[in-house]
Design a protein around this motif. Sequence first.
Motif, PDB file in Angstrom:
ATOM      1  N   SER A   1       1.099   4.294  -2.736  1.00 10.57           N
ATOM      2  CA  SER A   1       0.676   5.837  -2.279  1.00 10.57           C
ATOM      3  C   SER A   1       1.903   6.452  -3.020  1.00 10.57           C
TER       4      SER A   1
ATOM      5  N   SER B   1       0.872  -1.175   0.085  1.00  9.72           N
ATOM      6  CA  SER B   1      -0.025  -0.262   0.003  1.00  9.72           C
ATOM      7  C   SER B   1       0.883   1.152   0.116  1.00  9.72           C
ATOM      8  N   SER B   2       1.921   1.385   0.898  1.00  6.30           N
ATOM      9  CA  SER B   2       2.854   2.250   0.900  1.00  6.30           C
ATOM     10  C   SER B   2       3.314   2.700  -0.623  1.00  6.30           C
TER      11      SER B   2
END
Length: 167
Positions: free
Chosen positions: A46, A42-43
Motif C-alpha cells: 500500500s 499488504s501495508s
Amino acid sequence: MKSTPPASPVITLRTITLENRRAMFNLEVTEEQRQYVASNLSSVASCYVLATNGAQPFPFIIYADEQPVGFVMIVYGTTGYDEPSFAVDNYCILRLMIDKAHQNKGYGRRAMAQITAFIRTFPAGSAECCWIPYKQDNFAAKKLYECFGFRDNGEAFNGEAISVLQL
C-alpha cells in the motif's frame, strides 16, 4: 543486597531495510485481531500505491532494543480512499500493530509515544491534526488512542470510526 529490575527495552521506529524486511513480514497479530489490521506485507505494498498517487507514506518497524516487535504506517496527505475532507495536508496513522508474542508488555503505548513525537516533527509538512481509523469494537485500540489525546469526531472511514489528535 537489593537487585535492580531489568531496564525496559528502548522503543524505536526504524526504516525498512533489506536486512530487516523479512523479520517485519513475519510479525503477526493474534487470530482474533486479524479483523482489525492488514498484514504488514499488504501495508508495505500500500505504501508504494500511496506514494505513486501523491501521498507520503512513512512505514516503520517498531523495535524493542534490537528486536522487531511491530509495524506502523503513517501517511501524510490524501490516501486516495474515500477519506474525510480534513485528510488533505494532515497525518494519518493508517496501520499500527504489535506482534502477538510482544503484546501486553507496554510496547504499543511506548511506540505510540514515539509515533506521535515523529509526527510532531512534521516530516512531510505542517499539519493541524493526525487522524487514525479503527473498528469501533476494538476497545483496546480506542483506549490507547484516547491516552494520547485522540478523540472520536463522529465520522467514518471505510466503515471505521475516526479519532483525531489536534497537533
